[in-house]
Design an enzyme around this catalytic site. Structure first.
Site, PDB file in Angstrom:
ATOM      1  N   ASN A  94      -6.210  -5.484   7.325  1.00 48.63           N
ATOM      2  CA  ASN A  94      -5.940  -5.884   5.947  1.00 48.63           C
ATOM      3  C   ASN A  94      -7.029  -6.871   5.538  1.00 48.63           C
ATOM      4  O   ASN A  94      -7.198  -7.899   6.183  1.00 48.63           O
ATOM      5  CB  ASN A  94      -4.562  -6.531   5.837  1.00 48.63           C
ATOM      6  CG  ASN A  94      -4.304  -7.176   4.487  1.00 48.63           C
ATOM      7  OD1 ASN A  94      -3.672  -8.216   4.396  1.00 48.63           O
ATOM      8  ND2 ASN A  94      -4.792  -6.567   3.422  1.00 48.63           N
ATOM      9  N   GLY A  95      -7.735  -6.560   4.467  1.00 51.04           N
ATOM     10  CA  GLY A  95      -8.795  -7.445   4.002  1.00 51.04           C
ATOM     11  C   GLY A  95     -10.010  -6.655   3.566  1.00 51.04           C
ATOM     12  O   GLY A  95      -9.924  -5.464   3.268  1.00 51.04           O
ATOM     13  N   TYR A 102       1.904 -12.949  -6.731  1.00 55.56           N
ATOM     14  CA  TYR A 102       2.295 -11.559  -6.981  1.00 55.56           C
ATOM     15  C   TYR A 102       2.392 -10.688  -5.732  1.00 55.56           C
ATOM     16  O   TYR A 102       3.326  -9.917  -5.588  1.00 55.56           O
ATOM     17  CB  TYR A 102       1.306 -10.921  -7.964  1.00 55.56           C
ATOM     18  CG  TYR A 102       1.526  -9.433  -8.175  1.00 55.56           C
ATOM     19  CD1 TYR A 102       2.658  -8.981  -8.860  1.00 55.56           C
ATOM     20  CD2 TYR A 102       0.636  -8.487  -7.685  1.00 55.56           C
ATOM     21  CE1 TYR A 102       2.879  -7.625  -9.042  1.00 55.56           C
ATOM     22  CE2 TYR A 102       0.844  -7.134  -7.877  1.00 55.56           C
ATOM     23  CZ  TYR A 102       1.963  -6.701  -8.551  1.00 55.56           C
ATOM     24  OH  TYR A 102       2.183  -5.374  -8.731  1.00 55.56           O
ATOM     25  N   GLY A 131       0.825  -1.200   0.000  1.00 54.74           N
ATOM     26  CA  GLY A 131       0.000   0.000   0.000  1.00 54.74           C
ATOM     27  C   GLY A 131       0.849   1.236   0.000  1.00 54.74           C
ATOM     28  O   GLY A 131       1.644   1.438   0.923  1.00 54.74           O
TER      29      GLY A 131
END
Length: 492
Positions: A124-125, A264, A49
């Protein structure tokens, strides 16, 4: 890419057509330099981020918070800023918003003064029933200060009828659906949570006697901490002066960790689910070479994310590996340029063809994924302009045909190239001689091997490839026109 200014050109043209993780979290308890260690941890997680970051610390009496738009290096390297974040415990967050607004009110950690004391959360999510819960909370008097789904968690904790804080947290989490890894800072200690499916990663580390929570192990390395283990799916850990306590209060489910972490998202020097990301990506490339062989002169990666898979492809195929595209790492985020001609040339600011490795050669070009296809087209055309005789593209993931609702920035499905075209049509669209993707079975084989053995790892979340979503998508299923606008702005 911003659309606020018609002449704004991104200098990350190769990155803008990638799936992006929305966030990274970090937490530490038990060291007087908690904030400084958190800054370093967030540096290591910056790839998760780049839009905003924040840190909240606690000194036993007072919480201190600094939140800023921009990179960690732009906002948290000043010693005066770190000195303001005093305390023996801290949590941090780096954020990449999706379609939501980029404003200070959405930058985490989010903080609230509850009846039990201060409560700061990094998430996060993505909560897939956030709109449904938010609507209920607002009707019962909750006042929201952000458009982040993370704030729903704070309100659920605040309104829980349970008395102990930990019970309030468990009660709140039992109401939410989706994917989440949380670092929560309270007067009672540091709390780490991973959702019952384990979709989003969270690891535990130690630095001396200090405990650390992090989205990835690379953040442990940067501060010299050791990796202890992954936080298990559905596990809650409570860290305070008494040490670490672990709870598993949720119904046990078959874990479904995100497979794209291996493809990735994660840094190649991290461990995910106990496996080296770099090694997995090389195995993906080797599987791809076996599934989609091609006579060629050279294997070339799309840097940087395609490099490990290209190494694996080259090793398995026996075709030489070369850096045929050179990446410039010293380019700023954006610049203003009114000329259409110069804007078109901006793609070369970030990557440039290494003509001497390309001219007159048959190229196997390896990348991690194709999303919209705009990047792939530019890369292929650039190689042809540099004199490539043939361009055969190989992709280290299956076709991305479905949107992700678990904390990944994905275009709406109509904009995904693989949702609109078959492989032959995609190949024509991006101007390749041939195009091939690794199969879902091949990807699983690569992700489930350790030292030559097949793991008994449960199924991954592969919804972006298969459409098999492991949770309810309540907000998507509730087809309300007034909901759509808010959903577009929600996300951590």
């Amino acid at each position: 890419m911003s659309h606020d200014h018609p002449d704004l050109i991104t200098t990350h043209p190769f990155d803008d057509d990638k799936l992006k993780e929305e966030c990274g979290v970090f937490g530490i308890y038990g060291t007087p330099d908690a904030a400084a260690h958190t800054v370093l941890g967030l540096h290591a997680l910056q790839h998760r981020g780049q839009e905003a970051g924040g840190i909240t610390s606690f000194n036993g009496e007072t919480f201190h918070t600094q939140r800023q738009l921009g990179l960690v290096s732009d906002n948290f390297t000043n010693q005066a800023v770190i000195d303001q974040l005093e305390g023996f415990a801290a949590i941090g967050h780096v954020r990449y918003s999706t379609t939501g607004e980029s404003s200070m009110r959405n930058v985490q950690p989010l903080f609230a003064d509850l009846a039990s004391g201060g409560f700061a959360a990094s998430h996060n999510g993505n909560i897939t029933n956030a709109w449904h819960l938010r609507r209920h909370l607002v009707r019962h008097g909750s006042l929201f200060q952000s458009t982040s789904d993370t704030e729903v968690i704070l309100h659920l904790v605040a309104t829980s009828t349970y008395r102990p804080l930990l019970d309030k947290v468990i009660d709140a989490l039992r109401k939410i659906e989706g994917a989440y890894s949380l670092a929560i800072l309270t007067p009672e200690g540091l709390i780490g949570v991973r959702d019952p499916l384990g979709v989003r990663p969270l690891v535990l580390g130690m630095l001396g006697d200090a405990y650390i929570l992090s989205s990835e192990t690379c953040a442990l390395d940067i501060i010299g901490a050791r990796y202890v283990r992954d936080i298990e799916p559905g596990e809650i850990v409570i860290i305070n002066d008494k040490g670490l306590r672990s709870l598993s209060p949720f119904v046990e489910l078959n874990p479904r960790p995100c497979i794209f972490e291996h493809v990735y998202f994660a840094r190649p020097d991290s461990l995910v689910d106990g496996m080296s990301v770099y090694d997995v990506r090389k195995r993906i490339g080797a599987e791809l070479a076996r599934e989609a062989p091609q006579d060629a002169d050279v294997v070339i990666p799309v840097p940087d994310s395609g490099v490990p898979a290209a190494i694996g492809y080259a090793a398995e195929s026996g075709i030489p590996f070369e850096l045929g595209i050179v990446r410039n790492h010293y380019v700023g985020r954006t610049f203003i340029e009114p000329s259409d001609q110069i804007r078109h040339l901006g793609v070369r600011l970030k990557h440039n063809a290494n003509r001497w490795q390309i001219e007159g050669k048959r190229i196997i070009l390896v990348d991690d994924s194709i999303v919209r296809g705009t990047t792939s087209l530019k890369i292929v055309d650039m190689l042809r302009q540099a004199g490539a005789k043939e361009v055969h593209m190989r992709i280290a993931s299956p076709p991305t045909r479905h949107s992700c609702f678990y904390g990944v920035d994905t275009p709406e499905r109509s904009k995904l190239l693989a949702a609109r075209m078959d492989v032959d049509a995609m190949s024509k669209h991006i101007h390749t001689d041939t195009l091939a993707f690794i199969s879902i079975d091949g990807l699983y084989r690569a992700c489930m091997q350790t030292e030559g053995r097949i793991n008994d790892r449960p199924q991954f979340c592969d919804a972006c490839f298969t459409g098999d979503y492991p949770t309810h998508l309540t907000d998507q299923e509730e087809d309300n026109s007034d909901q759509y606008t808010l959903l577009q702005s929600m996300g951590n």
